[in-house]
Design a protein around this motif. Structure first.
Motif, PDB file in Angstrom:
ATOM      1  N   ALA A 160       0.818  -1.216   0.000  1.00 57.25           N
ATOM      2  CA  ALA A 160       0.000   0.000   0.000  1.00 57.25           C
ATOM      3  C   ALA A 160       0.848   1.261   0.000  1.00 57.25           C
ATOM      4  CB  ALA A 160      -0.922  -0.004   1.213  1.00 57.25           C
ATOM      5  N   ALA A 161       2.113   1.131   0.410  1.00 53.76           N
ATOM      6  CA  ALA A 161       3.015   2.283   0.460  1.00 53.76           C
ATOM      7  C   ALA A 161       3.696   2.555  -0.878  1.00 53.76           C
ATOM      8  CB  ALA A 161       4.063   2.076   1.549  1.00 53.76           C
ATOM      9  N   GLU A 162       3.298   1.834  -1.903  1.00 55.91           N
ATOM     10  CA  GLU A 162       3.807   2.032  -3.261  1.00 55.91           C
ATOM     11  C   GLU A 162       5.341   1.927  -3.337  1.00 55.91           C
ATOM     12  OE1 GLU A 162       2.211   5.693  -4.754  1.00 55.91           O
ATOM     13  OE2 GLU A 162       0.158   4.934  -4.782  1.00 55.91           O
ATOM     14  N   PRO A 163       5.877   0.743  -3.043  1.00 53.10           N
ATOM     15  CA  PRO A 163       7.328   0.541  -3.185  1.00 53.10           C
ATOM     16  C   PRO A 163       7.767   0.776  -4.619  1.00 53.10           C
ATOM     17  CG  PRO A 163       6.183  -1.558  -2.960  1.00 53.10           C
ATOM     18  CD  PRO A 163       5.172  -0.499  -2.676  1.00 53.10           C
ATOM     19  N   LYS A 164       9.035   1.079  -4.791  1.00 53.01           N
ATOM     20  CA  LYS A 164       9.566   1.359  -6.128  1.00 53.01           C
ATOM     21  C   LYS A 164       9.311   0.215  -7.099  1.00 53.01           C
ATOM     22  CE  LYS A 164      13.417   4.509  -5.089  1.00 53.01           C
ATOM     23  NZ  LYS A 164      14.876   4.695  -5.245  1.00 53.01           N
ATOM     24  N   ASP A 165       9.378  -1.000  -6.600  1.00 55.75           N
ATOM     25  CA  ASP A 165       9.224  -2.160  -7.471  1.00 55.75           C
ATOM     26  C   ASP A 165       8.346  -3.182  -6.764  1.00 55.75           C
ATOM     27  OD1 ASP A 165       9.542  -3.854  -9.610  1.00 55.75           O
ATOM     28  OD2 ASP A 165      11.460  -4.662  -8.930  1.00 55.75           O
ATOM     29  N   ILE A 166       7.376  -3.727  -7.489  1.00 54.62           N
ATOM     30  CA  ILE A 166       6.529  -4.789  -6.965  1.00 54.62           C
ATOM     31  C   ILE A 166       5.967  -5.543  -8.166  1.00 54.62           C
ATOM     32  CG2 ILE A 166       4.539  -3.225  -6.814  1.00 54.62           C
ATOM     33  CD1 ILE A 166       3.520  -4.913  -4.468  1.00 54.62           C
ATOM     34  N   GLY A 167       5.969  -6.850  -8.088  1.00 51.98           N
ATOM     35  CA  GLY A 167       5.456  -7.651  -9.187  1.00 51.98           C
ATOM     36  C   GLY A 167       3.974  -7.400  -9.414  1.00 51.98           C
ATOM     37  N   LEU A 168       3.550  -7.455 -10.661  1.00 49.30           N
ATOM     38  CA  LEU A 168       2.153  -7.164 -10.989  1.00 49.30           C
ATOM     39  C   LEU A 168       1.205  -8.128 -10.293  1.00 49.30           C
ATOM     40  CD1 LEU A 168       2.452  -6.375 -14.810  1.00 49.30           C
ATOM     41  CD2 LEU A 168       2.201  -4.742 -12.921  1.00 49.30           C
ATOM     42  N   GLN A 169       1.557  -9.403 -10.306  1.00 49.03           N
ATOM     43  CA  GLN A 169       0.704 -10.400  -9.657  1.00 49.03           C
ATOM     44  C   GLN A 169       0.668 -10.178  -8.157  1.00 49.03           C
ATOM     45  OE1 GLN A 169       1.716 -14.601 -10.313  1.00 49.03           O
ATOM     46  NE2 GLN A 169       1.360 -14.883  -8.133  1.00 49.03           N
ATOM     47  N   THR A 170       1.831  -9.974  -7.552  1.00 53.63           N
ATOM     48  CA  THR A 170       1.909  -9.746  -6.112  1.00 53.63           C
ATOM     49  C   THR A 170       1.115  -8.508  -5.722  1.00 53.63           C
ATOM     50  OG1 THR A 170       4.064 -10.837  -5.954  1.00 53.63           O
ATOM     51  CG2 THR A 170       3.486  -9.304  -4.194  1.00 53.63           C
ATOM     52  N   GLU A 171       1.239  -7.460  -6.514  1.00 51.07           N
ATOM     53  CA  GLU A 171       0.518  -6.224  -6.222  1.00 51.07           C
ATOM     54  C   GLU A 171      -0.990  -6.451  -6.243  1.00 51.07           C
ATOM     55  OE1 GLU A 171       0.644  -1.550  -7.563  1.00 51.07           O
ATOM     56  OE2 GLU A 171       1.091  -3.084  -9.075  1.00 51.07           O
ATOM     57  N   ASP A 172      -1.468  -7.178  -7.248  1.00 53.91           N
ATOM     58  CA  ASP A 172      -2.911  -7.415  -7.332  1.00 53.91           C
ATOM     59  C   ASP A 172      -3.407  -8.214  -6.140  1.00 53.91           C
ATOM     60  OD1 ASP A 172      -5.510  -7.428  -8.858  1.00 53.91           O
ATOM     61  OD2 ASP A 172      -5.162  -9.578  -8.700  1.00 53.91           O
ATOM     62  N   VAL A 173      -2.681  -9.247  -5.787  1.00 52.49           N
ATOM     63  CA  VAL A 173      -3.096 -10.102  -4.675  1.00 52.49           C
ATOM     64  C   VAL A 173      -3.113  -9.320  -3.360  1.00 52.49           C
ATOM     65  CG1 VAL A 173      -2.347 -12.053  -3.250  1.00 52.49           C
ATOM     66  CG2 VAL A 173      -2.399 -12.277  -5.730  1.00 52.49           C
ATOM     67  N   LEU A 174      -2.156  -8.419  -3.186  1.00 53.88           N
ATOM     68  CA  LEU A 174      -2.026  -7.709  -1.915  1.00 53.88           C
ATOM     69  C   LEU A 174      -2.906  -6.474  -1.812  1.00 53.88           C
ATOM     70  CD1 LEU A 174       1.844  -7.903  -1.387  1.00 53.88           C
ATOM     71  CD2 LEU A 174       0.080  -9.291  -0.277  1.00 53.88           C
ATOM     72  N   THR A 175      -3.459  -6.027  -2.926  1.00 55.23           N
ATOM     73  CA  THR A 175      -4.200  -4.758  -2.893  1.00 55.23           C
ATOM     74  C   THR A 175      -5.666  -4.878  -3.306  1.00 55.23           C
ATOM     75  OG1 THR A 175      -3.511  -4.180  -5.154  1.00 55.23           O
ATOM     76  CG2 THR A 175      -2.095  -3.426  -3.332  1.00 55.23           C
ATOM     77  N   ASN A 176      -6.139  -6.092  -3.591  1.00 54.64           N
ATOM     78  CA  ASN A 176      -7.513  -6.194  -4.096  1.00 54.64           C
ATOM     79  C   ASN A 176      -8.569  -6.298  -2.996  1.00 54.64           C
ATOM     80  OD1 ASN A 176      -7.503  -8.876  -3.233  1.00 54.64           O
ATOM     81  ND2 ASN A 176      -7.046  -9.688  -5.272  1.00 54.64           N
ATOM     82  N   GLY A 177      -8.133  -6.307  -1.746  1.00 54.96           N
ATOM     83  CA  GLY A 177      -9.070  -6.252  -0.631  1.00 54.96           C
ATOM     84  C   GLY A 177      -9.700  -7.564  -0.228  1.00 54.96           C
ATOM     85  N   MET A 178      -9.328  -8.657  -0.865  1.00 60.10           N
ATOM     86  CA  MET A 178      -9.898  -9.959  -0.498  1.00 60.10           C
ATOM     87  C   MET A 178      -9.230 -10.502   0.767  1.00 60.10           C
ATOM     88  SD  MET A 178     -10.443 -12.050  -4.021  1.00 60.10           S
ATOM     89  CE  MET A 178     -10.432 -11.158  -5.566  1.00 60.10           C
ATOM     90  N   PRO A 179      -9.867 -11.467   1.455  1.00 55.15           N
ATOM     91  CA  PRO A 179      -9.268 -12.080   2.644  1.00 55.15           C
ATOM     92  C   PRO A 179      -7.935 -12.746   2.320  1.00 55.15           C
ATOM     93  CG  PRO A 179     -11.599 -12.626   2.494  1.00 55.15           C
ATOM     94  CD  PRO A 179     -11.232 -11.959   1.199  1.00 55.15           C
ATOM     95  N   TRP A 180      -7.059 -12.803   3.322  1.00 50.69           N
ATOM     96  CA  TRP A 180      -5.692 -13.275   3.118  1.00 50.69           C
ATOM     97  C   TRP A 180      -5.633 -14.696   2.570  1.00 50.69           C
ATOM     98  CZ3 TRP A 180      -3.544 -17.571   5.371  1.00 50.69           C
ATOM     99  CH2 TRP A 180      -4.233 -18.142   6.455  1.00 50.69           C
ATOM    100  N   ASP A 181      -6.581 -15.539   2.942  1.00 49.13           N
ATOM    101  CA  ASP A 181      -6.523 -16.942   2.543  1.00 49.13           C
ATOM    102  C   ASP A 181      -7.285 -17.243   1.258  1.00 49.13           C
ATOM    103  OD1 ASP A 181      -8.901 -16.341   3.810  1.00 49.13           O
ATOM    104  OD2 ASP A 181      -9.083 -18.282   4.811  1.00 49.13           O
ATOM    105  N   LEU A 182      -7.894 -16.226   0.653  1.00 48.69           N
ATOM    106  CA  LEU A 182      -8.647 -16.433  -0.576  1.00 48.69           C
ATOM    107  C   LEU A 182      -8.070 -15.691  -1.778  1.00 48.69           C
ATOM    108  CD1 LEU A 182     -12.339 -16.166   0.731  1.00 48.69           C
ATOM    109  CD2 LEU A 182     -11.008 -18.235   0.274  1.00 48.69           C
ATOM    110  N   THR A 183      -7.351 -14.620  -1.531  1.00 51.16           N
ATOM    111  CA  THR A 183      -6.978 -13.737  -2.626  1.00 51.16           C
ATOM    112  C   THR A 183      -6.053 -14.396  -3.646  1.00 51.16           C
ATOM    113  OG1 THR A 183      -6.025 -11.582  -3.183  1.00 51.16           O
ATOM    114  CG2 THR A 183      -5.147 -12.686  -1.220  1.00 51.16           C
ATOM    115  N   ALA A 184      -5.040 -15.140  -3.202  1.00 53.94           N
ATOM    116  CA  ALA A 184      -4.135 -15.782  -4.162  1.00 53.94           C
ATOM    117  C   ALA A 184      -4.831 -16.886  -4.962  1.00 53.94           C
ATOM    118  CB  ALA A 184      -2.892 -16.326  -3.457  1.00 53.94           C
TER     119      ALA A 184
END
Length: 267
Positions: free
Chosen positions: A46-70
């Motif tokens: 959420a702090a917008e790091p300089k580099d983050i993988g597209l897939q990782t970013e989507d999984v971590l920022t889409n608001g779904m529960p931790w055990d369902l999002t991936a």
């Protein structure tokens, strides 16, 4: 280490940032706490790091529960075999090494599954964990590869056996090294074809492509293999690890050495 492309000399990328988050969660929660680890990943993303993988970013920022999002991400896209779970695994590999093969490979799979729904990523991370464990026990990880592969899920064993074979070269890769198979294969190739830490890292970087991650995975293997004294001081002196989302914290060499010591003590 010279800087460039928006990076300061010695500035760590997302690979090391996430590895630090894994380490701090393991230490502060006294073991594997998946919801806590996922929350730390979310805060960082959420702090917008300089580099983050597209897939990782989507999984971590889409608001779904931790055990369902991936798993949902994988179900929807069908693509989740990137190297993003492998790149951050050095700290967890050290932490779980003393627990034995089954425990360390299981932990690798569970941590990988937080962001990567494809079992291919889980198995690659599990192989990495086990290679580090064997190395820390003074077993030659390259000689042990056939046995390690026997503990890989049968659906993925053949593909990993191909990229980890002694005669495999990164030029034979059928995917970009941002994928988990050629990334791990390239790291093992760099370790196998060189004679010291520095040359292994240089060989990994010279392959091009996703250089920071291939080098990070290589560094984890070569660091366990050759030890701390093999890392050139001119590389560690400028080293610093910003942690976006964590109050401006920046870890430097002394902090990283302390983190490594504490992880090893918990083994």
């Amino acid at each position: 280490m010279c800087g460039g492309g928006g990076w300061d000399p010695g500035e760590a990328t997302d690979d090391t940032q996430m590895a630090v988050l894994v380490a701090e969660s393991l230490l502060e929660r006294d073991g594997l706490d998946l919801p806590d680890l996922f929350t730390r990943f979310q805060r960082w993303a959420a702090a917008e790091p300089k580099d983050i993988g597209l897939q990782t970013e989507d999984v971590l920022t889409n608001g779904m529960p931790w055990d369902l999002t991936a798993p949902i991400h994988f179900q929807v896209t069908g693509r989740a075999a990137g190297n993003g779970s492998l790149m951050r695994a050095s700290t967890s590999a050290v932490h779980f090494a003393a627990a034995g093969r089954e425990a360390t490979m299981d932990a690798a799979r569970r941590i990988a599954a937080l962001t990567h729904g494809d079992r291919a990523a889980w198995e690659g991370t599990a192989i990495f964990h086990e290679l580090v464990r064997l190395t820390l026990e003074d077993t030659d990880p390259l000689t042990a590869l056939p046995d390690v592969l026997s503990h890989v899920h049968s659906d993925h064993r053949t593909r990993y056996a191909t990229v980890l074979a002694p005669d495999w070269h990164p030029e034979k890769a059928t995917e970009f090294n941002g994928a988990v198979w050629p990334c791990l294969g390239s790291a093992v190739w760099a370790l196998r074809t060189t004679a010291n830490f520095e040359d292994a890292i240089r060989a990994a970087i010279d392959l091009g492509g996703d250089t920071d991650t291939v080098a990070a995975v290589t560094g984890g293997l070569a660091g366990a293999y050759y030890g701390l004294d093999s890392v050139p001081a001119r590389w560690t002196e400028p080293l610093h690890v910003p942690l976006p989302g964590f109050d401006g914290r920046v870890l430097r060499l002394a902090d990283l050495l302390d983190l490594a010591r504490r992880l090893a003590e918990r083994r």
